[in-house]
Design a protein around this motif. Sequence first.
Motif, PDB file in Angstrom:
ATOM      1  N   PRO A   1      13.183  21.491  21.703  1.00 18.18           N
ATOM      2  CA  PRO A   1      12.092  22.335  22.213  1.00 18.18           C
ATOM      3  C   PRO A   1      12.266  22.695  23.645  1.00 18.18           C
ATOM      4  CG  PRO A   1      11.287  20.005  22.135  1.00 18.18           C
ATOM      5  CD  PRO A   1      12.552  19.994  21.618  1.00 18.18           C
TER       6      PRO A   1
ATOM      7  N   TYR B   1       9.576  25.147  22.167  1.00 22.91           N
ATOM      8  CA  TYR B   1      10.050  25.521  20.684  1.00 22.91           C
ATOM      9  C   TYR B   1       9.749  26.596  20.150  1.00 22.91           C
ATOM     10  CZ  TYR B   1      11.716  24.681  15.956  1.00 22.91           C
ATOM     11  OH  TYR B   1      12.279  24.348  14.612  1.00 22.91           O
ATOM     12  N   THR B   2       8.133  26.877  20.136  1.00 21.68           N
ATOM     13  CA  THR B   2       7.421  27.952  19.698  1.00 21.68           C
ATOM     14  C   THR B   2       7.888  29.398  20.408  1.00 21.68           C
ATOM     15  OG1 THR B   2       5.727  26.802  18.987  1.00 21.68           O
ATOM     16  CG2 THR B   2       5.251  28.935  19.035  1.00 21.68           C
TER      17      THR B   2
ATOM     18  N   THR C   1      16.823  26.206  18.355  1.00 20.27           N
ATOM     19  CA  THR C   1      15.687  25.343  18.211  1.00 20.27           C
ATOM     20  C   THR C   1      16.026  24.232  17.284  1.00 20.27           C
ATOM     21  OG1 THR C   1      15.387  26.630  16.112  1.00 20.27           O
ATOM     22  CG2 THR C   1      14.144  27.316  17.915  1.00 20.27           C
TER      23      THR C   1
ATOM     24  N   CYS D   1       1.744  25.882  14.100  1.00 21.97           N
ATOM     25  CA  CYS D   1       2.061  24.847  14.589  1.00 21.97           C
ATOM     26  C   CYS D   1       0.954  23.852  13.806  1.00 21.97           C
ATOM     27  CB  CYS D   1       1.698  24.692  15.999  1.00 21.97           C
ATOM     28  SG  CYS D   1       2.842  25.615  17.026  1.00 21.97           S
TER      29      CYS D   1
ATOM     30  N   SER E   1      12.949  14.697  17.546  1.00 24.12           N
ATOM     31  CA  SER E   1      13.018  15.870  18.648  1.00 24.12           C
ATOM     32  C   SER E   1      14.043  15.390  19.874  1.00 24.12           C
ATOM     33  CB  SER E   1      11.419  16.045  19.084  1.00 24.12           C
ATOM     34  OG  SER E   1      11.453  17.246  20.019  1.00 24.12           O
TER      35      SER E   1
ATOM     36  N   PHE F   1       6.587  19.019  23.378  1.00 21.76           N
ATOM     37  CA  PHE F   1       7.062  19.488  22.016  1.00 21.76           C
ATOM     38  C   PHE F   1       7.036  20.736  21.296  1.00 21.76           C
ATOM     39  CE2 PHE F   1       6.474  14.548  22.007  1.00 21.76           C
ATOM     40  CZ  PHE F   1       7.864  14.201  22.070  1.00 21.76           C
ATOM     41  N   PHE F   2       5.931  21.426  21.702  1.00 21.20           N
ATOM     42  CA  PHE F   2       5.443  22.598  20.954  1.00 21.20           C
ATOM     43  C   PHE F   2       5.884  23.921  21.597  1.00 21.20           C
ATOM     44  CE2 PHE F   2       3.287  19.288  18.745  1.00 21.20           C
ATOM     45  CZ  PHE F   2       3.723  19.675  17.363  1.00 21.20           C
TER      46      PHE F   2
ATOM     47  N   ASN G   1      15.044  18.693  16.499  1.00 23.79           N
ATOM     48  CA  ASN G   1      14.747  19.773  17.084  1.00 23.79           C
ATOM     49  C   ASN G   1      14.932  19.586  18.561  1.00 23.79           C
ATOM     50  OD1 ASN G   1      13.705  20.364  14.596  1.00 23.79           O
ATOM     51  ND2 ASN G   1      11.539  20.210  15.128  1.00 23.79           N
TER      52      ASN G   1
ATOM     53  N   THR H   1      14.744  16.172  23.967  1.00 21.01           N
ATOM     54  CA  THR H   1      14.328  16.905  25.140  1.00 21.01           C
ATOM     55  C   THR H   1      14.312  15.923  26.037  1.00 21.01           C
ATOM     56  OG1 THR H   1      12.560  18.251  26.146  1.00 21.01           O
ATOM     57  CG2 THR H   1      11.655  16.558  24.706  1.00 21.01           C
TER      58      THR H   1
END
Length: 390
Positions: free
Chosen positions: A289, A156-157, A296, A173, A90, A152-153, A287, A92
């Motif tokens: 996020p 991104y979502t 993405t 997720c 990831s 992290f989620f 990824n 970020t």
Amino acid sequence: METDRSTDFLIIGAGFSGLVIAERLSAAGWKCAVVDRRDHFGGNAYDRKDAAGVLIHPYGPHYFRSNSQRIVDYLSKFTEWHAVDYTIKSHTRGRYWSFPINLNTFEEFIGRPATTSEFSDWLEQNKVPISDPKNSEEVIISQVGRELYELFFEGYTLKQWKRHPRDLDASVCGRIPIRTNRDDRYLAENFQALPKHGYTALFETMLNASPGVELHLGVDFHEARTRWKHKHLIFTGAIDEFYDRRFGALPYRSLRFEHESFSAGQLREREPISGKPGFWQPAMQVNYPGTEEAFTRIVELKHATGQQIDATTIVREYPKDWTPDVEPFYPIPAPEARTAYQRYSDLAAAEPATSFIGRLATYRYYNMDQVTGMAIAEADKLISRYGTNP
Ligand code: FAD
Ligand code: UDP
């Protein structure tokens, strides 16, 4: 337009579900006409070499994985496998992170070495106590707490689905593993491998092994249903399209792919970042996020295919709204979308001579092994209904 053809099964869509069911029915002695409006077979799993000679997945990365030995054994009749431990990162806050969340991620987060038991204790203190997570926010905060979820989620979502994780099924997720050891494989399934020569080669072998199957590319469903007399129709496209969207369009999410290739010379300059000669980034997939990037993820498939080639190709994935002129890549795994689907599914259940299978026809966020299993099960049902054709 020709109208004088006849077949036993008319199959709309030459992706995993259409080709697997065609193979099974052909093995039972039946004739199948498989049509697809695209100019290639393989559906979204189709792969090919690009102008730089790099093997790519034009419709997004397709990492085969399965917990079903039966499905792996079935597909192994048509391909050998190239074992891959799919690993990703990831990116970020301006740096790369180990992902999915594992002990290495925790060490990066706290900025010093740690142990599994220390990480487990930290999780115990930080996770939000929710015994039965109902959505994608709850499923992550109940395992790792808010801080790691937000890192992290959440972003991104929001980019991927244009909706908050709390408005998506827990399974979305929830499919990303979270581990307290150093296992950083992206996926949790027992079997993880790519077809040794790619998906297109797998399907070619499948078609060659199916003498009863004829394939017609560049043919739409509406044309096909008037061209072929058939005893049974198998539809693997979008179910709302089959019914001319009479209850309105179902919601989907689409993607735009931006490809970029690099020569060996250009890659030498990237070595300080990729840490690996011949590659653009440090892992097969990174990824993003954060909100700084509209994409993405960036995928560099060469990490996974093991292709020996000096050049490389990366693909940036930009989520976008679905409109009728773009591909409906993702059904939306959420309660109100399922309710809307149910109206179409009720119509489908009343069609005695049509089967609806695959990701779009059953409106399910299914992986390749799952649609393979669904196609095999439907073929078994049809063979027990119509028998075999000696
Ligand atoms: P499709 O592959 O969509 O095939 C349907 C076919 O029907 C298409 O070729 C289409 O052109 C054709 N068609 C539709 N409507 C009509 C019509 N009206 N007339 C004629 N033809 C029509 N799965 C995994 O296991 N691992 C992964 O890593 C993975 N990554 C993915 C990444 C992305 C970006 C996406 C979108 C999907 C991913 N999947 C992955 C899921 C995988 O693509 C599906 O499970 C699988 O391809 C579904 O096969 P299918 O035959 O049901 O549908
Ligand atoms: N996800 C996330 N952050 C990540 C990776 C995944 O929030 O770094 C969420 C996101 O909602 C995504 C889902 O988990 O849609 C499933 O991820 P996966 O990589 O399996 O998605 P796919 O390959 O199907 O697009």
